[in-house]
Design a protein around this motif. Structure first.
Motif, PDB file in Angstrom:
ATOM      1  N   ASP A 241       0.864  -1.173   0.000  1.00 34.00           N
ATOM      2  CA  ASP A 241       0.000   0.000   0.000  1.00 34.00           C
ATOM      3  C   ASP A 241       0.905   1.228   0.000  1.00 34.00           C
ATOM      4  OD1 ASP A 241      -1.719   2.065   0.390  1.00 34.00           O
ATOM      5  OD2 ASP A 241      -2.714   1.231   2.170  1.00 34.00           O
ATOM      6  N   GLU A 242       1.081   1.787  -1.191  1.00 31.53           N
ATOM      7  CA  GLU A 242       1.975   2.948  -1.361  1.00 31.53           C
ATOM      8  C   GLU A 242       1.170   4.236  -1.571  1.00 31.53           C
ATOM      9  OE1 GLU A 242       5.805   2.935  -2.149  1.00 31.53           O
ATOM     10  OE2 GLU A 242       6.020   1.008  -3.221  1.00 31.53           O
ATOM     11  N   VAL A 243      -0.017   4.275  -0.947  1.00 31.72           N
ATOM     12  CA  VAL A 243      -0.834   5.484  -1.064  1.00 31.72           C
ATOM     13  C   VAL A 243      -0.061   6.705  -0.540  1.00 31.72           C
ATOM     14  CG1 VAL A 243      -2.936   6.620  -0.206  1.00 31.72           C
ATOM     15  CG2 VAL A 243      -3.058   4.289  -1.087  1.00 31.72           C
ATOM     16  N   MET A 244       0.705   6.502   0.542  1.00 31.57           N
ATOM     17  CA  MET A 244       1.534   7.601   1.062  1.00 31.57           C
ATOM     18  C   MET A 244       2.915   7.656   0.418  1.00 31.57           C
ATOM     19  SD  MET A 244       1.229   8.055   5.145  1.00 31.57           S
ATOM     20  CE  MET A 244      -0.206   8.875   5.862  1.00 31.57           C
ATOM     21  N   THR A 245       3.538   6.493   0.282  1.00 30.27           N
ATOM     22  CA  THR A 245       4.957   6.444  -0.103  1.00 30.27           C
ATOM     23  C   THR A 245       5.171   6.529  -1.614  1.00 30.27           C
ATOM     24  OG1 THR A 245       4.787   4.027  -0.045  1.00 30.27           O
ATOM     25  CG2 THR A 245       5.637   5.118   1.930  1.00 30.27           C
ATOM     26  N   GLY A 246       4.116   6.214  -2.389  1.00 30.63           N
ATOM     27  CA  GLY A 246       4.229   6.226  -3.843  1.00 30.63           C
ATOM     28  C   GLY A 246       4.562   7.616  -4.355  1.00 30.63           C
ATOM     29  N   PHE A 247       5.522   7.720  -5.242  1.00 32.40           N
ATOM     30  CA  PHE A 247       5.975   8.984  -5.844  1.00 32.40           C
ATOM     31  C   PHE A 247       6.582   9.936  -4.804  1.00 32.40           C
ATOM     32  CE2 PHE A 247       2.008   7.538  -7.922  1.00 32.40           C
ATOM     33  CZ  PHE A 247       2.571   7.041  -9.090  1.00 32.40           C
ATOM     34  N   ARG A 248       6.716   9.481  -3.541  1.00 26.89           N
ATOM     35  CA  ARG A 248       7.282  10.341  -2.505  1.00 26.89           C
ATOM     36  C   ARG A 248       8.697   9.905  -2.105  1.00 26.89           C
ATOM     37  NH1 ARG A 248       6.833  14.296   1.102  1.00 26.89           N
ATOM     38  NH2 ARG A 248       4.789  14.871   0.267  1.00 26.89           N
ATOM     39  N   LEU A 249       8.863   8.619  -1.810  1.00 28.90           N
ATOM     40  CA  LEU A 249      10.178   8.184  -1.328  1.00 28.90           C
ATOM     41  C   LEU A 249      11.153   8.041  -2.486  1.00 28.90           C
ATOM     42  CD1 LEU A 249       9.158   5.659   1.453  1.00 28.90           C
ATOM     43  CD2 LEU A 249       9.647   8.110   1.613  1.00 28.90           C
ATOM     44  N   ALA A 250      10.600   7.891  -3.669  1.00 24.94           N
ATOM     45  CA  ALA A 250      11.344   7.859  -4.937  1.00 24.94           C
ATOM     46  C   ALA A 250      10.268   7.947  -5.993  1.00 24.94           C
ATOM     47  CB  ALA A 250      12.132   6.554  -5.079  1.00 24.94           C
ATOM     48  N   LYS A 251      10.637   8.132  -7.256  1.00 25.38           N
ATOM     49  CA  LYS A 251       9.543   8.217  -8.237  1.00 25.38           C
ATOM     50  C   LYS A 251       8.789   6.890  -8.332  1.00 25.38           C
ATOM     51  CE  LYS A 251      12.301   7.603 -12.467  1.00 25.38           C
ATOM     52  NZ  LYS A 251      11.709   6.335 -12.943  1.00 25.38           N
ATOM     53  N   GLY A 252       9.474   5.789  -8.023  1.00 26.08           N
ATOM     54  CA  GLY A 252       8.818   4.482  -7.986  1.00 26.08           C
ATOM     55  C   GLY A 252       8.432   4.044  -6.583  1.00 26.08           C
ATOM     56  N   GLY A 253       8.447   4.967  -5.625  1.00 21.10           N
ATOM     57  CA  GLY A 253       7.973   4.660  -4.272  1.00 21.10           C
ATOM     58  C   GLY A 253       8.946   3.815  -3.456  1.00 21.10           C
ATOM     59  N   ALA A 254       8.424   3.228  -2.372  1.00 20.07           N
ATOM     60  CA  ALA A 254       9.242   2.426  -1.460  1.00 20.07           C
ATOM     61  C   ALA A 254       9.797   1.191  -2.168  1.00 20.07           C
ATOM     62  CB  ALA A 254       8.420   2.008  -0.244  1.00 20.07           C
ATOM     63  N   GLN A 255       9.017   0.649  -3.124  1.00 26.40           N
ATOM     64  CA  GLN A 255       9.498  -0.558  -3.813  1.00 26.40           C
ATOM     65  C   GLN A 255      10.771  -0.279  -4.603  1.00 26.40           C
ATOM     66  OE1 GLN A 255       6.463  -1.554  -7.173  1.00 26.40           O
ATOM     67  NE2 GLN A 255       5.385  -0.426  -5.600  1.00 26.40           N
ATOM     68  N   GLU A 256      10.893   0.935  -5.130  1.00 29.33           N
ATOM     69  CA  GLU A 256      12.136   1.307  -5.805  1.00 29.33           C
ATOM     70  C   GLU A 256      13.247   1.523  -4.776  1.00 29.33           C
ATOM     71  OE1 GLU A 256      11.947   4.637  -8.632  1.00 29.33           O
ATOM     72  OE2 GLU A 256      13.960   5.221  -7.995  1.00 29.33           O
ATOM     73  N   LEU A 257      12.920   2.234  -3.706  1.00 29.14           N
ATOM     74  CA  LEU A 257      13.915   2.564  -2.674  1.00 29.14           C
ATOM     75  C   LEU A 257      14.519   1.303  -2.050  1.00 29.14           C
ATOM     76  CD1 LEU A 257      15.133   5.021  -1.136  1.00 29.14           C
ATOM     77  CD2 LEU A 257      13.328   4.688   0.568  1.00 29.14           C
ATOM     78  N   TYR A 258      13.682   0.297  -1.766  1.00 25.68           N
ATOM     79  CA  TYR A 258      14.164  -0.906  -1.073  1.00 25.68           C
ATOM     80  C   TYR A 258      14.452  -2.059  -2.028  1.00 25.68           C
ATOM     81  CZ  TYR A 258      13.047   1.428   3.290  1.00 25.68           C
ATOM     82  OH  TYR A 258      13.022   2.315   4.342  1.00 25.68           O
ATOM     83  N   GLY A 259      14.120  -1.890  -3.304  1.00 22.45           N
ATOM     84  CA  GLY A 259      14.426  -2.935  -4.274  1.00 22.45           C
ATOM     85  C   GLY A 259      13.655  -4.228  -4.051  1.00 22.45           C
ATOM     86  N   VAL A 260      12.431  -4.114  -3.515  1.00 20.10           N
ATOM     87  CA  VAL A 260      11.584  -5.300  -3.344  1.00 20.10           C
ATOM     88  C   VAL A 260      10.296  -5.053  -4.133  1.00 20.10           C
ATOM     89  CG1 VAL A 260      10.284  -6.716  -1.717  1.00 20.10           C
ATOM     90  CG2 VAL A 260      12.530  -5.794  -1.055  1.00 20.10           C
ATOM     91  N   THR A 261       9.952  -5.989  -5.019  1.00 20.19           N
ATOM     92  CA  THR A 261       8.817  -5.782  -5.924  1.00 20.19           C
ATOM     93  C   THR A 261       7.608  -6.591  -5.473  1.00 20.19           C
ATOM     94  OG1 THR A 261      10.405  -5.457  -7.699  1.00 20.19           O
ATOM     95  CG2 THR A 261       8.114  -5.790  -8.352  1.00 20.19           C
ATOM     96  N   PRO A 262       6.509  -5.907  -5.121  1.00 17.92           N
ATOM     97  CA  PRO A 262       5.284  -6.614  -4.724  1.00 17.92           C
ATOM     98  C   PRO A 262       4.543  -7.132  -5.957  1.00 17.92           C
ATOM     99  CG  PRO A 262       4.875  -4.271  -4.750  1.00 17.92           C
ATOM    100  CD  PRO A 262       6.334  -4.448  -5.097  1.00 17.92           C
ATOM    101  N   ASP A 263       3.464  -7.898  -5.735  1.00 18.91           N
ATOM    102  CA  ASP A 263       2.629  -8.345  -6.851  1.00 18.91           C
ATOM    103  C   ASP A 263       1.617  -7.280  -7.245  1.00 18.91           C
ATOM    104  OD1 ASP A 263       3.703 -11.090  -6.906  1.00 18.91           O
ATOM    105  OD2 ASP A 263       2.781 -11.202  -4.905  1.00 18.91           O
ATOM    106  N   MET A 264       1.148  -6.548  -6.238  1.00 16.89           N
ATOM    107  CA  MET A 264       0.206  -5.453  -6.499  1.00 16.89           C
ATOM    108  C   MET A 264       0.607  -4.230  -5.682  1.00 16.89           C
ATOM    109  SD  MET A 264      -3.559  -7.244  -6.459  1.00 16.89           S
ATOM    110  CE  MET A 264      -4.353  -5.940  -7.398  1.00 16.89           C
TER     111      MET A 264
END
Ligand SMILES: *Cc1c(COP(=O)(O)O)cnc(C)c1O
Length: 432
Positions: A241-264
């Motif tokens: 749930d990247e409603v807050m972190t999406g486009f904020r922690l990086a342009k690709g959100g927390a998943q980009e920052l931490y390098g872990v890719t969710p399914d959704m």
């Protein structure tokens, strides 16, 4: 020093006659900090202006969306340009295709995406799709994570529900509650236990990859990857749930920052540039389960609204094309965090500060804060006093200990210095 809030107080009095609690979302009522909410009239760049004409430096930024500051020229122009087209069609538009393509290009996990009108809609829809896709009923969520006000999530939910003391909201049925399992944040072993106790029954694990809704809490080393591995092994849909972190922690959100890719992934807040927009997306094979491509129903009369898409596109395009915004946000937030630590040191205080990128929280506890239980060791009465000391000095903080602050690109080095001066005075006043 005492700001006059007479017009806000009169409006709040009136509002309570016609709106439940006088507000359209509970945290706005200031119940967690005492006193009465301010009624805001306008905003520009880093500043808010209330109905009494007071000016505040904004550290909430509409709970995230105004990452570029208020009334950003590019976003306003996009909305003005879109206005003559139509306020709504309820039919496909070019802008929706461009928006989907942009989101897919920015967010690593998203191969297909559906637009909705709020973060709540995004998370509700995402778990329905995960359930439809897996043919399983149960979901796992984490204590203190907030995923909007859908029934399935108001089970020991965070944010407003914490401070109002209704972890299980009346109106949520036992049947729904039975399908939501909860674990402490950062506790992989607890997740493993839940999975073992419910073999082949878990459709999805949903979490904030960086939590903003119990105050700011970062994922422990290995936590996100551990969940990724468990979900892959057990065929569970992992939802960030990247409603807050999406486009904020990086342009690709927390998943980009931490390098872990969710399914959704669920998105909201920044994605609308200040307009009501949400989205959920993910792997093609999962998103192809959504109607009319597949059997899982989800719809929306105003979804993909042309004005909302225009505002969102403008904000996202700007972030996509200006990576230096993230460097600047990091620099200013580091300055605010390090300065606050220096202030505390000077006063012999030892409270906890958590920060990831441009989100941070000052917790009034000397314990490290890694989950909801440790967040709750904070002195809430002291936080309330701090909040009002800052407000009196023209700084608008989130009105609850269990919320994060959001820094905007409109906060300059100079403004950060004035923030820190106010912070020192406010902390001093607490000691007095
Ligand atoms: C704000 C938020 C939501 C809910 O979004 P709304 O637009 O308020 O419905 C969901 N999840 C997270 C992580 C949020 O911060």
């Amino acid at each position: 020093m005492s700001l006059i809030h007479k017009t806000s107080q009169d409006l709040f009095h009136r509002a309570q006659q016609s709106i439940p609690g006088g507000v359209n979302s509970p945290v706005r009522a200031f119940r967690a900090v005492g006193g009465q909410p301010l009624f805001l009239k306008s905003a520009k760049g880093p500043y808010l202006f209330d109905e009494d004409g007071n000016q505040y430096l904004d550290l909430i930024n509409s709970w995230g969306p105004m990452i570029l500051g208020h009334a950003h020229e590019m976003v306003e122009k996009a909305v003005r340009d879109a206005l003559p087209g139509s306020l709504s069609f309820g039919a496909p538009t070019r802008r929706e295709v461009e928006m989907a393509e942009l989101i897919i290009s920015m967010v690593p996990s998203v191969e297909k995406v559906r637009m909705v009108n709020s973060g709540t809609e995004a998370t509700m829809s995402a778990i329905r799709v995960a359930r439809g896709f897996t043919g399983r009923d149960k979901i796992i969520k984490f204590e203190g994570c907030y995923h909007g006000h859908g029934d399935s999530f108001l089970i020991a939910a965070g944010s407003g529900a914490i401070t109002l003391g209704v972890p299980d909201s009346p109106g949520v049925t036992k049947g729904v509650a039975n399908d939501t399992l909860t674990a402490p944040y950062n506790d992989l072993a607890a997740v493993q236990t839940l999975i073992d106790a419910n073999p082949a029954q878990i459709a999805a694990i949903i979490l904030e990859p960086v939590v903003g809704n119990m105050g700011l809490v970062a994922p422990a080393e290995g936590f996100l990857q551990g969940l990724r591995d468990l979900c892959t092994k057990e065929n569970i849909v992992l939802i960030f749930d990247e409603v807050m972190t999406g486009f904020r922690l990086a342009k690709g959100g927390a998943q980009e920052l931490y390098g872990v890719t969710p399914d959704m992934t669920t998105l909201g807040k920044i994605i609308g540039g200040g307009m009501p927009v949400g989205a959920y997306g993910g792997k093609k094979e999962i998103m192809n389960a959504v109607a009319p491509a597949g059997p899982v129903y989800q719809a929306g009369t105003l979804s993909g609204n042309p004005i909302a898409m225009s505002a969102g596109m403008a904000a996202l395009s700007y972030l996509n094309e200006h990576p230096e915004v993230y460097t600047q946000l990091q620099h200013i937030t580091d300055k605010l965090v390090n300065g606050t630590m220096l202030n505390m040191k000077q006063l012999g205080l030892n409270y906890t500060i958590n920060q990831v990128g441009s989100m941070y929280s000052l917790f009034f506890t000397e314990h490290p804060v890694t989950d909801f239980a440790s967040a709750k060791t904070s002195d809430l009465e002291l936080f309330g006093r701090y909040f009002h000391e800052m407000l009196q000095r023209g700084i608008y903080l989130a009105p609850s200990q269990f919320e994060t602050l959001f820094v905007s690109a409109a906060i300059t080095d100079e403004l950060a210095d004035s923030y820190l001066a106010a912070n020192l005075e406010a902390l001093q006043a607490l000691k007095a």
